[in-house]
Enzyme design. Sequence first.
Site, PDB file in Angstrom:
ATOM      1  N   LYS A  13       0.834  -1.214   0.000  1.00 49.11           N
ATOM      2  CA  LYS A  13       0.000   0.000   0.000  1.00 49.11           C
ATOM      3  C   LYS A  13       0.867   1.261   0.000  1.00 49.11           C
ATOM      4  CE  LYS A  13      -2.197  -0.808   3.925  1.00 49.11           C
ATOM      5  NZ  LYS A  13      -1.528  -2.040   4.350  1.00 49.11           N
ATOM      6  N   ARG A  88      -9.088   0.793   9.552  1.00 41.57           N
ATOM      7  CA  ARG A  88      -8.561  -0.542   9.853  1.00 41.57           C
ATOM      8  C   ARG A  88      -9.622  -1.431  10.506  1.00 41.57           C
ATOM      9  NH1 ARG A  88      -2.993   0.377   9.060  1.00 41.57           N
ATOM     10  NH2 ARG A  88      -1.624  -1.064  10.096  1.00 41.57           N
ATOM     11  N   ARG A 127      11.481  -5.499   4.416  1.00 41.06           N
ATOM     12  CA  ARG A 127      11.186  -4.064   4.217  1.00 41.06           C
ATOM     13  C   ARG A 127      12.210  -3.164   4.926  1.00 41.06           C
ATOM     14  NH1 ARG A 127       5.231  -1.947   5.023  1.00 41.06           N
ATOM     15  NH2 ARG A 127       5.433  -2.761   7.137  1.00 41.06           N
ATOM     16  N   ARG A 165      11.747  -1.288  10.441  1.00 42.44           N
ATOM     17  CA  ARG A 165      10.792  -0.897  11.480  1.00 42.44           C
ATOM     18  C   ARG A 165      10.790  -1.926  12.603  1.00 42.44           C
ATOM     19  NH1 ARG A 165       5.253   0.369   8.325  1.00 42.44           N
ATOM     20  NH2 ARG A 165       4.486  -0.753  10.135  1.00 42.44           N
ATOM     21  N   ARG A 176       0.385  -8.841  13.696  1.00 48.74           N
ATOM     22  CA  ARG A 176      -0.181  -7.840  12.783  1.00 48.74           C
ATOM     23  C   ARG A 176      -1.040  -8.511  11.712  1.00 48.74           C
ATOM     24  NH1 ARG A 176       4.757  -5.113  10.608  1.00 48.74           N
ATOM     25  NH2 ARG A 176       3.332  -3.789   9.462  1.00 48.74           N
TER      26      ARG A 176
HETATM   27  P1  AMP Z   1       1.252   0.587   9.271  1.00 52.48           P
HETATM   28  O1  AMP Z   1       2.405   1.475   8.982  1.00 52.48           O
HETATM   29  O2  AMP Z   1       0.025   0.969   8.500  1.00 52.48           O
HETATM   30  O3  AMP Z   1       1.596  -0.876   9.107  1.00 52.48           O
HETATM   31  O4  AMP Z   1       0.882   0.790  10.818  1.00 52.48           O
HETATM   32  C1  AMP Z   1       1.817   0.487  11.846  1.00 52.48           C
HETATM   33  C2  AMP Z   1       1.091   0.369  13.171  1.00 52.48           C
HETATM   34  O5  AMP Z   1       0.438   1.609  13.484  1.00 52.48           O
HETATM   35  C3  AMP Z   1      -0.035  -0.676  13.199  1.00 52.48           C
HETATM   36  O6  AMP Z   1       0.449  -1.981  13.475  1.00 52.48           O
HETATM   37  C4  AMP Z   1      -0.905  -0.127  14.323  1.00 52.48           C
HETATM   38  O7  AMP Z   1      -0.339  -0.385  15.587  1.00 52.48           O
HETATM   39  C5  AMP Z   1      -0.831   1.376  14.087  1.00 52.48           C
HETATM   40  N1  AMP Z   1      -1.888   1.840  13.154  1.00 52.48           N
HETATM   41  C6  AMP Z   1      -1.727   2.320  11.883  1.00 52.48           C
HETATM   42  N2  AMP Z   1      -2.908   2.672  11.348  1.00 52.48           N
HETATM   43  C7  AMP Z   1      -3.853   2.401  12.294  1.00 52.48           C
HETATM   44  C8  AMP Z   1      -5.261   2.527  12.335  1.00 52.48           C
HETATM   45  N3  AMP Z   1      -5.966   2.994  11.281  1.00 52.48           N
HETATM   46  N4  AMP Z   1      -5.893   2.169  13.484  1.00 52.48           N
HETATM   47  C9  AMP Z   1      -5.197   1.704  14.540  1.00 52.48           C
HETATM   48  N5  AMP Z   1      -3.876   1.531  14.560  1.00 52.48           N
HETATM   49  C10 AMP Z   1      -3.190   1.885  13.447  1.00 52.48           C
END
Ligand code: AMP
Length: 219
Positions: A13, A88, A127, A165, A176
């Site tokens: 994404k 989410r 990544r 990360r 996740r």
């Molecule tokens: P991402 O970079 O999108 O993989 O997000 C990394 C982490 O941020 C996720 O594993 C969640 O802990 C938190 N996170 C990101 N977006 C959301 C969301 N829309 N709602 C809740 N937690 C989020």
Amino acid sequence: MRLVLLGAPGSGKGTQAQRLRDQKGIPQVSSGDLLRDAVARGTDLGQRAKAAMDAGELVTDDIVLGLIRERLGRPDAAAGFILDGYPRNCAQADALDRVLAELEQPLDAVVLMKVDEKALFMRLTGRRTCPVCGKVFNAYSAPSEKGERCDNPVHGADAPTLKQRDDDKEDVIENRLKVYNEQTSPLIEHYRARGLLKVVNADQPMDRVYAEFVKVSGA
Ligand code: AMP
């Protein structure tokens, strides 16, 4: 163009959203990036979000909504945006509808990046991200031309070292993916029922994914 990008962690994404942003000038609004920035700056909100992020759990809906509302209200988002990582879960999808109704900016499409789950583990462990410009690489399938350093020309001779990360470590990845399957994947049917869903085969080379993404989204 107002888009939501849906897909499991590691489905690409962020990579595709960054490319569309660079080519069409549509801002990428990544909830993960907004949260990581809040954590890095040590804001009150960042401190409240950190434990959930470290464990691969979702941060509470109110924290993320606050960040998204503020970001979508900025002038550059008035002409469109690509939401990456938000919503989410179903409660967030409803909250997003309310915010967009207030702004009189309904969604044009929701694009699902569909991938084989078995490939995700490798995509996530490989990544690497530039801590300065945010460019995303994959150590196995899309490495930087400068090895451990970012190859984005904006850095000139001072290329930063790429970072992995914390939540891309193996023990957190499993959780996740579980959270995605349980809480996020129901959104596929939610948006399909509303006639907004478009599906991209994201198990292809990046350029092909991008071409399909542009085509189905109408961007
Ligand atoms: P991402 O970079 O999108 O993989 O997000 C990394 C982490 O941020 C996720 O594993 C969640 O802990 C938190 N996170 C990101 N977006 C959301 C969301 N829309 N709602 C809740 N937690 C989020």
